[in-house]
Design a protein around this motif. Structure first.
Motif, PDB file in Angstrom:
ATOM      1  N   LEU A  64      74.075  47.155  56.889  1.00  0.00           N
ATOM      2  CA  LEU A  64      74.603  45.850  56.212  1.00  0.00           C
ATOM      3  C   LEU A  64      75.453  45.869  55.522  1.00  0.00           C
ATOM      4  CD1 LEU A  64      70.842  44.886  54.832  1.00  0.00           C
ATOM      5  CD2 LEU A  64      71.984  43.917  56.681  1.00  0.00           C
ATOM      6  N   ASP A  65      76.057  47.199  55.267  1.00  0.00           N
ATOM      7  CA  ASP A  65      77.419  47.102  54.347  1.00  0.00           C
ATOM      8  C   ASP A  65      78.563  46.532  55.277  1.00  0.00           C
ATOM      9  OD1 ASP A  65      76.393  48.557  52.253  1.00  0.00           O
ATOM     10  OD2 ASP A  65      76.817  50.466  53.053  1.00  0.00           O
ATOM     11  N   ASP A  66      78.414  46.298  56.529  1.00  0.00           N
ATOM     12  CA  ASP A  66      79.429  45.836  57.359  1.00  0.00           C
ATOM     13  C   ASP A  66      79.299  44.372  57.641  1.00  0.00           C
ATOM     14  OD1 ASP A  66      80.896  48.282  57.785  1.00  0.00           O
ATOM     15  OD2 ASP A  66      79.498  48.838  59.603  1.00  0.00           O
ATOM     16  N   PHE A  67      78.110  43.798  57.214  1.00  0.00           N
ATOM     17  CA  PHE A  67      77.900  42.454  57.556  1.00  0.00           C
ATOM     18  C   PHE A  67      77.982  41.571  56.326  1.00  0.00           C
ATOM     19  CE2 PHE A  67      75.906  44.788  60.864  1.00  0.00           C
ATOM     20  CZ  PHE A  67      75.939  43.852  61.961  1.00  0.00           C
ATOM     21  N   THR A  68      78.402  40.282  56.485  1.00  0.00           N
ATOM     22  CA  THR A  68      78.098  39.072  55.585  1.00  0.00           C
ATOM     23  C   THR A  68      76.944  38.610  56.227  1.00  0.00           C
ATOM     24  OG1 THR A  68      80.515  38.690  55.623  1.00  0.00           O
ATOM     25  CG2 THR A  68      79.046  36.810  55.161  1.00  0.00           C
ATOM     26  N   MET A  69      76.243  38.032  54.897  1.00  0.00           N
ATOM     27  CA  MET A  69      74.808  37.312  55.227  1.00  0.00           C
ATOM     28  C   MET A  69      75.166  35.884  55.381  1.00  0.00           C
ATOM     29  SD  MET A  69      72.820  39.945  55.674  1.00  0.00           S
ATOM     30  CE  MET A  69      71.328  39.055  55.780  1.00  0.00           C
ATOM     31  N   PHE A  70      74.360  35.158  56.419  1.00  0.00           N
ATOM     32  CA  PHE A  70      74.960  34.060  56.871  1.00  0.00           C
ATOM     33  C   PHE A  70      73.558  33.270  56.656  1.00  0.00           C
ATOM     34  CE2 PHE A  70      74.413  30.904  60.445  1.00  0.00           C
ATOM     35  CZ  PHE A  70      75.573  30.188  60.266  1.00  0.00           C
ATOM     36  N   SER A  71      73.670  32.405  55.684  1.00  0.00           N
ATOM     37  CA  SER A  71      72.525  31.451  55.276  1.00  0.00           C
ATOM     38  C   SER A  71      72.187  30.374  56.448  1.00  0.00           C
ATOM     39  CB  SER A  71      72.767  30.489  54.125  1.00  0.00           C
ATOM     40  OG  SER A  71      73.167  31.544  52.991  1.00  0.00           O
ATOM     41  N   ILE A  72      71.062  30.215  56.536  1.00  0.00           N
ATOM     42  CA  ILE A  72      70.537  29.236  57.642  1.00  0.00           C
ATOM     43  C   ILE A  72      70.473  27.993  57.096  1.00  0.00           C
ATOM     44  CG2 ILE A  72      68.700  28.664  59.358  1.00  0.00           C
ATOM     45  CD1 ILE A  72      70.321  31.072  60.131  1.00  0.00           C
ATOM     46  N   THR A  73      70.948  26.965  57.558  1.00  0.00           N
ATOM     47  CA  THR A  73      70.924  25.376  57.215  1.00  0.00           C
ATOM     48  C   THR A  73      70.127  24.680  58.063  1.00  0.00           C
ATOM     49  OG1 THR A  73      72.855  24.791  58.329  1.00  0.00           O
ATOM     50  CG2 THR A  73      73.141  25.681  56.029  1.00  0.00           C
ATOM     51  N   ALA A  74      69.673  23.724  57.411  1.00  0.00           N
ATOM     52  CA  ALA A  74      68.879  22.675  58.564  1.00  0.00           C
ATOM     53  C   ALA A  74      69.634  22.278  59.574  1.00  0.00           C
ATOM     54  CB  ALA A  74      68.159  21.403  57.962  1.00  0.00           C
ATOM     55  N   ALA A  75      71.107  21.941  59.637  1.00  0.00           N
ATOM     56  CA  ALA A  75      71.916  21.582  60.671  1.00  0.00           C
ATOM     57  C   ALA A  75      71.742  22.775  61.606  1.00  0.00           C
ATOM     58  CB  ALA A  75      73.269  21.196  59.992  1.00  0.00           C
ATOM     59  N   THR A  76      71.894  24.003  61.325  1.00  0.00           N
ATOM     60  CA  THR A  76      72.046  25.099  62.246  1.00  0.00           C
ATOM     61  C   THR A  76      70.820  25.249  62.862  1.00  0.00           C
ATOM     62  OG1 THR A  76      73.518  26.092  60.674  1.00  0.00           O
ATOM     63  CG2 THR A  76      72.285  27.577  62.194  1.00  0.00           C
ATOM     64  N   MET A  77      69.615  25.078  62.332  1.00  0.00           N
ATOM     65  CA  MET A  77      68.338  25.101  62.905  1.00  0.00           C
ATOM     66  C   MET A  77      68.224  24.013  63.938  1.00  0.00           C
ATOM     67  SD  MET A  77      67.585  27.958  62.341  1.00  0.00           S
ATOM     68  CE  MET A  77      66.114  28.223  63.406  1.00  0.00           C
ATOM     69  N   GLU A  78      68.685  22.931  63.734  1.00  0.00           N
ATOM     70  CA  GLU A  78      68.881  21.528  64.564  1.00  0.00           C
ATOM     71  C   GLU A  78      69.338  22.023  65.800  1.00  0.00           C
ATOM     72  OE1 GLU A  78      70.133  18.482  62.352  1.00  0.00           O
ATOM     73  OE2 GLU A  78      68.189  18.610  60.977  1.00  0.00           O
ATOM     74  N   ARG A  79      70.647  22.328  65.532  1.00  0.00           N
ATOM     75  CA  ARG A  79      71.629  22.950  66.863  1.00  0.00           C
ATOM     76  C   ARG A  79      70.885  24.007  67.665  1.00  0.00           C
ATOM     77  NH1 ARG A  79      74.179  21.204  70.349  1.00  0.00           N
ATOM     78  NH2 ARG A  79      75.664  22.742  71.558  1.00  0.00           N
ATOM     79  N   PHE A  80      70.450  24.997  66.940  1.00  0.00           N
ATOM     80  CA  PHE A  80      69.511  26.022  67.573  1.00  0.00           C
ATOM     81  C   PHE A  80      68.611  25.544  68.491  1.00  0.00           C
ATOM     82  CE2 PHE A  80      65.462  28.334  67.068  1.00  0.00           C
ATOM     83  CZ  PHE A  80      65.875  29.558  67.824  1.00  0.00           C
ATOM     84  N   ALA A  81      67.726  24.530  67.892  1.00  0.00           N
ATOM     85  CA  ALA A  81      66.495  24.127  68.706  1.00  0.00           C
ATOM     86  C   ALA A  81      67.039  23.448  69.872  1.00  0.00           C
ATOM     87  CB  ALA A  81      65.767  23.123  67.915  1.00  0.00           C
ATOM     88  N   ILE A  82      68.080  22.773  69.778  1.00  0.00           N
ATOM     89  CA  ILE A  82      68.805  21.971  70.986  1.00  0.00           C
ATOM     90  C   ILE A  82      69.204  22.825  72.167  1.00  0.00           C
ATOM     91  CG2 ILE A  82      70.454  20.337  71.737  1.00  0.00           C
ATOM     92  CD1 ILE A  82      70.409  18.984  69.017  1.00  0.00           C
ATOM     93  N   VAL A  83      70.101  24.011  71.615  1.00  0.00           N
ATOM     94  CA  VAL A  83      70.614  24.854  72.680  1.00  0.00           C
ATOM     95  C   VAL A  83      69.477  25.755  73.301  1.00  0.00           C
ATOM     96  CG1 VAL A  83      71.913  27.036  72.799  1.00  0.00           C
ATOM     97  CG2 VAL A  83      72.977  24.918  71.562  1.00  0.00           C
ATOM     98  N   ARG A  84      68.524  26.094  72.365  1.00  0.00           N
ATOM     99  CA  ARG A  84      67.209  26.807  72.836  1.00  0.00           C
ATOM    100  C   ARG A  84      66.466  26.115  73.928  1.00  0.00           C
ATOM    101  NH1 ARG A  84      63.310  31.328  70.158  1.00  0.00           N
ATOM    102  NH2 ARG A  84      61.666  30.821  71.577  1.00  0.00           N
ATOM    103  N   GLY A  85      66.125  24.746  73.340  1.00  0.00           N
ATOM    104  CA  GLY A  85      65.288  24.000  74.308  1.00  0.00           C
ATOM    105  C   GLY A  85      66.298  23.714  75.743  1.00  0.00           C
ATOM    106  N   GLY A  86      67.363  23.317  75.822  1.00  0.00           N
ATOM    107  CA  GLY A  86      68.072  23.524  76.906  1.00  0.00           C
ATOM    108  C   GLY A  86      68.256  24.541  77.867  1.00  0.00           C
ATOM    109  N   LEU A  87      68.258  25.624  77.189  1.00  0.00           N
ATOM    110  CA  LEU A  87      68.275  26.876  77.855  1.00  0.00           C
ATOM    111  C   LEU A  87      66.771  27.185  78.896  1.00  0.00           C
ATOM    112  CD1 LEU A  87      70.002  29.436  75.427  1.00  0.00           C
ATOM    113  CD2 LEU A  87      71.038  28.518  77.561  1.00  0.00           C
ATOM    114  N   THR A  88      65.817  26.917  77.821  1.00  0.00           N
ATOM    115  CA  THR A  88      64.452  27.140  78.456  1.00  0.00           C
ATOM    116  C   THR A  88      64.056  26.287  79.632  1.00  0.00           C
ATOM    117  OG1 THR A  88      63.402  26.018  76.782  1.00  0.00           O
ATOM    118  CG2 THR A  88      63.587  28.313  76.433  1.00  0.00           C
ATOM    119  N   ARG A  89      64.831  25.078  79.709  1.00  0.00           N
ATOM    120  CA  ARG A  89      64.465  24.025  80.929  1.00  0.00           C
ATOM    121  C   ARG A  89      65.264  24.123  81.990  1.00  0.00           C
ATOM    122  NH1 ARG A  89      62.818  22.456  76.068  1.00  0.00           N
ATOM    123  NH2 ARG A  89      61.391  20.930  75.698  1.00  0.00           N
ATOM    124  N   HIS A  90      66.410  25.264  81.991  1.00  0.00           N
ATOM    125  CA  HIS A  90      67.050  25.263  83.136  1.00  0.00           C
ATOM    126  C   HIS A  90      66.562  26.700  83.962  1.00  0.00           C
ATOM    127  CE1 HIS A  90      69.739  22.225  82.447  1.00  0.00           C
ATOM    128  NE2 HIS A  90      69.991  22.505  81.127  1.00  0.00           N
TER     129      HIS A  90
END
Length: 90
Positions: A64-90
């Motif tokens: 973890l010393d090499d990493f910045t911790m990235f907070s998850i926001t609602a907008a991030t999770m919405e984009r995640f859902a759209i991308v993941r859903g698109g991938l699983t449908r192809h």
């Protein structure tokens, strides 16, 4: 800030000592590394319930010393859902 967001599977391979994953991390380090709190939680669960939790937690914290911790926001999770859903449908 720009950084490469490293997922759980890559971190697991790094913690297991996979040479290719370690080399990739070393190559990306100068450009910045980030990890989500979700990834951190998944990793911590894995090391906590592993064969040698004390050692594994130490290795995870060193990683973890090499990493910045990235907070998850609602907008991030919405984009995640759209991308993941698109991938699983192809």
């Amino acid at each position: 800030m720009r950084a490469f967001l490293i997922d759980t599977d890559w971190c697991i391979e790094i913690l297991r000592g996979n040479a290719a994953a370690i080399h990739a991390l070393v190559d990306l380090r100068p450009h910045g590394l980030a990890m989500s709190f979700i990834t951190y939680g998944e990793l911590y669960e894995g090391v906590w319930y592993g064969r040698d939790p004390e050692t594994a937690v130490r290795h995870l914290r060193a990683l973890l010393d090499d990493f910045t911790m990235f907070s998850i926001t609602a907008a991030t999770m919405e984009r995640f859902a759209i991308v993941r859903g698109g991938l699983t449908r192809h």
